[in-house]
Design an enzyme around this catalytic site. Structure first.
Site, PDB file in Angstrom:
ATOM      1  N   GLY A  89       0.788  -1.231   0.000  1.00  0.00           N
ATOM      2  CA  GLY A  89       0.000   0.000   0.000  1.00  0.00           C
ATOM      3  C   GLY A  89       0.822   1.286   0.000  1.00  0.00           C
ATOM      4  N   SER A  90       2.065   1.209  -0.455  1.00  0.00           N
ATOM      5  CA  SER A  90       2.862   2.452  -0.439  1.00  0.00           C
ATOM      6  C   SER A  90       2.321   3.470  -1.456  1.00  0.00           C
ATOM      7  CB  SER A  90       4.348   2.172  -0.680  1.00  0.00           C
ATOM      8  OG  SER A  90       4.560   1.639  -1.957  1.00  0.00           O
ATOM      9  N   ASN A  91       1.770   2.998  -2.558  1.00  0.00           N
ATOM     10  CA  ASN A  91       1.150   3.935  -3.511  1.00  0.00           C
ATOM     11  C   ASN A  91      -0.136   4.531  -2.928  1.00  0.00           C
ATOM     12  OD1 ASN A  91       2.537   4.155  -6.285  1.00  0.00           O
ATOM     13  ND2 ASN A  91       2.679   1.962  -5.801  1.00  0.00           N
ATOM     14  N   MET A 115      -3.759  -7.464  -6.882  1.00  0.00           N
ATOM     15  CA  MET A 115      -3.266  -8.642  -7.583  1.00  0.00           C
ATOM     16  C   MET A 115      -4.382  -9.550  -8.115  1.00  0.00           C
ATOM     17  SD  MET A 115      -0.152  -7.959  -7.386  1.00  0.00           S
ATOM     18  CE  MET A 115       0.746  -9.418  -7.898  1.00  0.00           C
ATOM     19  N   ARG A 116      -5.477  -8.952  -8.511  1.00  0.00           N
ATOM     20  CA  ARG A 116      -6.558  -9.725  -9.124  1.00  0.00           C
ATOM     21  C   ARG A 116      -6.954  -9.067 -10.432  1.00  0.00           C
ATOM     22  NH1 ARG A 116      -8.340 -14.673  -7.211  1.00  0.00           N
ATOM     23  NH2 ARG A 116     -10.146 -14.215  -8.492  1.00  0.00           N
ATOM     24  N   ASN A 173      -4.435   1.794 -13.572  1.00  0.00           N
ATOM     25  CA  ASN A 173      -3.559   0.866 -12.857  1.00  0.00           C
ATOM     26  C   ASN A 173      -2.126   1.365 -12.978  1.00  0.00           C
ATOM     27  OD1 ASN A 173      -2.686  -1.626 -11.610  1.00  0.00           O
ATOM     28  ND2 ASN A 173      -2.086  -2.362 -13.642  1.00  0.00           N
ATOM     29  N   HIS A 182       1.721   0.022 -13.203  1.00  0.00           N
ATOM     30  CA  HIS A 182       2.416  -1.234 -13.530  1.00  0.00           C
ATOM     31  C   HIS A 182       3.939  -0.996 -13.556  1.00  0.00           C
ATOM     32  CE1 HIS A 182       2.851  -5.236 -15.179  1.00  0.00           C
ATOM     33  NE2 HIS A 182       3.731  -4.743 -16.022  1.00  0.00           N
TER      34      HIS A 182
HETATM   35  C1  GRF Z   1       3.714  -1.428  -7.349  1.00  0.00           C
HETATM   36  O1  GRF Z   1       5.079  -1.517  -7.575  1.00  0.00           O
HETATM   37  C2  GRF Z   1       2.929  -1.519  -8.626  1.00  0.00           C
HETATM   38  O2  GRF Z   1       3.677  -1.214  -9.752  1.00  0.00           O
HETATM   39  C3  GRF Z   1       2.524  -2.960  -8.706  1.00  0.00           C
HETATM   40  O3  GRF Z   1       2.393  -3.389  -7.386  1.00  0.00           O
HETATM   41  C4  GRF Z   1       3.219  -2.601  -6.532  1.00  0.00           C
HETATM   42  C5  GRF Z   1       2.383  -2.169  -5.371  1.00  0.00           C
HETATM   43  O4  GRF Z   1       3.124  -1.576  -4.357  1.00  0.00           O
HETATM   44  N1  GRF Z   1       1.319  -3.078  -9.481  1.00  0.00           N
HETATM   45  P1  GRF Z   1       2.398  -0.915  -3.130  1.00  0.00           P
HETATM   46  O5  GRF Z   1       1.406  -1.935  -2.572  1.00  0.00           O
HETATM   47  O6  GRF Z   1       1.707   0.319  -3.609  1.00  0.00           O
HETATM   48  O7  GRF Z   1       3.489  -0.616  -2.134  1.00  0.00           O
END
Ligand code: GRF
Length: 187
Positions: free
Chosen positions: A14-16, A88-89, A105, A107
């Site tokens: 969840g860092s994003n 991841m789905r 999304n 990626h």
């Molecule tokens: C990210 O690196 C994104 O590119 C990929 O999954 C990762 C998620 O990281 N789809 P986080 O959960 O946001 O830390």
């Protein structure tokens, strides 16, 4: 500015999500994080929803009804925009239809290269020169929708998978907010 009610889908760290929460505090940032959905009850990212008082829903994708649960909650929280951040789905066709051009999304590759999983190990095996991240619209094809923003860096000879991930994520924290600003710039 009326901010778009946004739902972030997560499965892990969840860092994003955390980064988006920080950006959304800016009055000029076009979205408000109104809901978090996780398909993994152990996802660390849920802690950010708790910490910042954002409603969150856990879904079990083995439940036959999970799709309905998602749609009902998106309605309940008046969600207009969806951001997949480490979810991841695969998103169902029904959800895509309901949120046409309103799901993005992030990626960890320079799409259309390296769609799918294990991007970093595949890049290293192929001796790629450049790596990076892409923010794209979600359609029925895996990692196949139109790209909104890409950010690139040159791979160093010493870069292993861990380092590539770190460098990529650093760019993701700029790419995702920039893509959102770009999408809503004229609305
Ligand atoms: C990210 O690196 C994104 O590119 C990929 O999954 C990762 C998620 O990281 N789809 P986080 O959960 O946001 O830390």
């Amino acid at each position: 500015m009326v901010k778009k009610n946004t739902c972030v889908f997560i499965s892990g760290q969840g860092s994003n999500l955390r980064n988006l929460i920080f950006h959304s505090r800016d009055d000029k940032f076009p979205v408000k994080i109104s809901l978090v959905i996780s398909n993994n009850k152990k996802a660390f990212g849920i802690n950010y929803a708790k910490k910042y008082h954002i409603p969150f829903i856990l879904i079990n994708t083995n439940d036959q009804n999970y799709e309905n649960k998602i749609l009902l909650n998106l309605k309940k929280y008046k969600i207009d925009f969806i951001c997949l951040a480490g979810y991841m789905r695969i998103i169902s066709g029904n959800l895509i239809k309901n949120f046409n051009n309103r799901i993005i999304n992030i990626h960890p590759s320079l799409l259309p290269k390296f769609k799918g999983l294990n991007t970093f190990s595949r890049m290293l095996k192929k001796k790629e020169v450049k790596a990076g991240c892409s923010v794209h619209y979600v359609n029925k094809k895996l990692d196949g929708g139109n790209v909104i923003i890409r950010k690139t860096f040159f791979i160093d000879v010493n870069d292993d998978e861990q380092i590539l991930k770190k460098k990529t994520q650093k760019l993701e924290y700029r790419a995702l907010p920039e893509a959102i600003i770009k999408i809503f710039r004229n609305s």
